[in-house]
Design an enzyme around this catalytic site. Sequence first.
Site, PDB file in Angstrom:
ATOM      1  N   MET A   1       0.850  -1.196   0.000  1.00  0.00           N
ATOM      2  CA  MET A   1       0.000   0.000   0.000  1.00  0.00           C
ATOM      3  C   MET A   1       0.888   1.249   0.000  1.00  0.00           C
ATOM      4  SD  MET A   1      -3.459  -0.909   2.018  1.00  0.00           S
ATOM      5  CE  MET A   1      -2.913  -0.623   3.688  1.00  0.00           C
TER       6      MET A   1
ATOM      7  N   LEU B   1       6.618   3.017   1.610  1.00  0.00           N
ATOM      8  CA  LEU B   1       7.560   1.891   1.692  1.00  0.00           C
ATOM      9  C   LEU B   1       8.648   2.131   2.739  1.00  0.00           C
ATOM     10  CD1 LEU B   1       7.994   1.180  -2.137  1.00  0.00           C
ATOM     11  CD2 LEU B   1       6.343   0.176  -0.537  1.00  0.00           C
TER      12      LEU B   1
ATOM     13  N   HIS C   1       9.238  -3.504   3.500  1.00  0.00           N
ATOM     14  CA  HIS C   1       8.822  -3.751   2.111  1.00  0.00           C
ATOM     15  C   HIS C   1      10.029  -4.084   1.241  1.00  0.00           C
ATOM     16  CE1 HIS C   1       5.559  -0.833   3.397  1.00  0.00           C
ATOM     17  NE2 HIS C   1       4.856  -1.865   2.966  1.00  0.00           N
TER      18      HIS C   1
ATOM     19  N   GLN D   1     -10.440  -2.537   2.277  1.00  0.00           N
ATOM     20  CA  GLN D   1      -9.991  -3.169   3.525  1.00  0.00           C
ATOM     21  C   GLN D   1     -10.002  -2.206   4.709  1.00  0.00           C
ATOM     22  OE1 GLN D   1      -6.083  -4.103   1.567  1.00  0.00           O
ATOM     23  NE2 GLN D   1      -5.237  -3.757   3.586  1.00  0.00           N
TER      24      GLN D   1
ATOM     25  N   GLY E   1       4.674 -10.156   3.833  1.00  0.00           N
ATOM     26  CA  GLY E   1       5.432 -10.124   5.079  1.00  0.00           C
ATOM     27  C   GLY E   1       4.764 -10.951   6.169  1.00  0.00           C
ATOM     28  N   GLU E   2       5.595 -11.615   6.985  1.00  0.00           N
ATOM     29  CA  GLU E   2       5.057 -12.355   8.144  1.00  0.00           C
ATOM     30  C   GLU E   2       4.553 -11.415   9.224  1.00  0.00           C
ATOM     31  OE1 GLU E   2       7.887 -15.096   9.699  1.00  0.00           O
ATOM     32  OE2 GLU E   2       7.540 -16.543   8.082  1.00  0.00           O
TER      33      GLU E   2
ATOM     34  N   SER F   1       6.452  -0.806  10.259  1.00  0.00           N
ATOM     35  CA  SER F   1       5.098  -0.676   9.740  1.00  0.00           C
ATOM     36  C   SER F   1       4.910   0.748   9.261  1.00  0.00           C
ATOM     37  CB  SER F   1       4.080  -0.970  10.859  1.00  0.00           C
ATOM     38  OG  SER F   1       2.813  -0.452  10.511  1.00  0.00           O
ATOM     39  N   SER F   2       4.160   0.914   8.176  1.00  0.00           N
ATOM     40  CA  SER F   2       3.898   2.268   7.674  1.00  0.00           C
ATOM     41  C   SER F   2       3.142   3.080   8.722  1.00  0.00           C
ATOM     42  CB  SER F   2       3.074   2.202   6.389  1.00  0.00           C
ATOM     43  OG  SER F   2       3.720   1.377   5.455  1.00  0.00           O
ATOM     44  N   ARG F   3       2.424   2.397   9.613  1.00  0.00           N
ATOM     45  CA  ARG F   3       1.611   3.112  10.610  1.00  0.00           C
ATOM     46  C   ARG F   3       2.444   3.593  11.798  1.00  0.00           C
ATOM     47  NH1 ARG F   3      -2.837  -0.698   8.930  1.00  0.00           N
ATOM     48  NH2 ARG F   3      -4.484   0.644   8.116  1.00  0.00           N
TER      49      ARG F   3
HETATM   50  O1  PAF Z   1      -0.268  -5.738   3.682  1.00  0.00           O
HETATM   51  C1  PAF Z   1      -0.658  -4.829   2.909  1.00  0.00           C
HETATM   52  O2  PAF Z   1       0.028  -3.835   2.693  1.00  0.00           O
HETATM   53  C2  PAF Z   1      -2.024  -4.940   2.259  1.00  0.00           C
HETATM   54  O3  PAF Z   1      -2.943  -5.537   3.100  1.00  0.00           O
HETATM   55  C3  PAF Z   1      -1.997  -5.641   0.888  1.00  0.00           C
HETATM   56  C4  PAF Z   1      -1.559  -7.092   1.005  1.00  0.00           C
HETATM   57  C5  PAF Z   1      -1.053  -4.891  -0.043  1.00  0.00           C
HETATM   58  C6  PAF Z   1      -3.398  -5.625   0.263  1.00  0.00           C
HETATM   59  O4  PAF Z   1      -3.877  -4.318   0.111  1.00  0.00           O
END
Ligand code: PAF
Length: 280
Positions: free
Chosen positions: A33, A36, A40, A64, A150-151, A188-190
């Site tokens: 998403m 990065l 990633h 989502q 990613g795990e 995490s991006s968050r």
């Molecule tokens: O993990 C993510 O970044 C998202 O859930 C994904 C797999 C790209 C689907 O939008």
Amino acid sequence: MTAPEIHRTIDELRAALRPARQVGDRIAMVPTMGALHEGHLSLVERARVEADRVVVSIFVNPTQFAPHEDFDAYPRDEDKDLKLLGAFDVEAAFIPSVREMYPQGFATGVTVGGPSEGLESAFRPHFFDGVALVVTKLLLAAMPDVAIFGEKDYQQLCVVRRMARDLNIPTEIIGAPTVREPDGLAMSSRNVYLSPEERRTAASLPEILREAVERIVGGEDTHDVLPISRQRLEARGFKVDYLELRDGDTLGPVTDDTRSRRILVAAWLGKTRLIDNMAV
Ligand code: PAF
């Protein structure tokens, strides 16, 4: 360093990949998403090892996110992402618009049972339908030989694996290890949402998780260990959504047939929701 070729439509992406497929090149996809980070990029590195051509998709997938979640606020920086991908010699970036992925009149859903039950779904009931739908669309658009996830999003990885298997999608789904900051926090991006103080506290999440793993491996009963871990998280200011030990393959309860076990956690720190998991 080569700037990736950008494809904004499914037709363009398919046309660009056709020659590679015709000469028998293996294609890997890394769905993202955007926003990065090194996590990633480790998926991109794995993709490089697995295939001759790498496609990274960047798409903040609205299906989502629930209406109250952070779809609008989710970090987006296409130029920065493309520079990073260029430095990693990624040839193709698929960056569709919402309208390209979900045109007017879109009416199809993908629902996965099994590993999607409980954990995230208990708190974000919309989430895996959205992920399963977009990942199906991305895989059908690129038809990659392999796709890397990613795990860090362990339940998502299990759901995507099951979906690809159940729908006979001819893409091998590969899980790559979580990349952590020096203090242990999973990338995490968050994480950018965390205040400096929250960011310091966030490191206790992997620390408490690791301690729980060690105690369970050391023979202590999970039913004793996990409530103590939860209390410790709460004492540091986390609001815990779940902290559970599951079968690492099925994500169902641990049984006598269980071959691998995982602790999975989701917890809020202020307005930021963090997830993490570790093998036991
Ligand atoms: O993990 C993510 O970044 C998202 O859930 C994904 C797999 C790209 C689907 O939008």
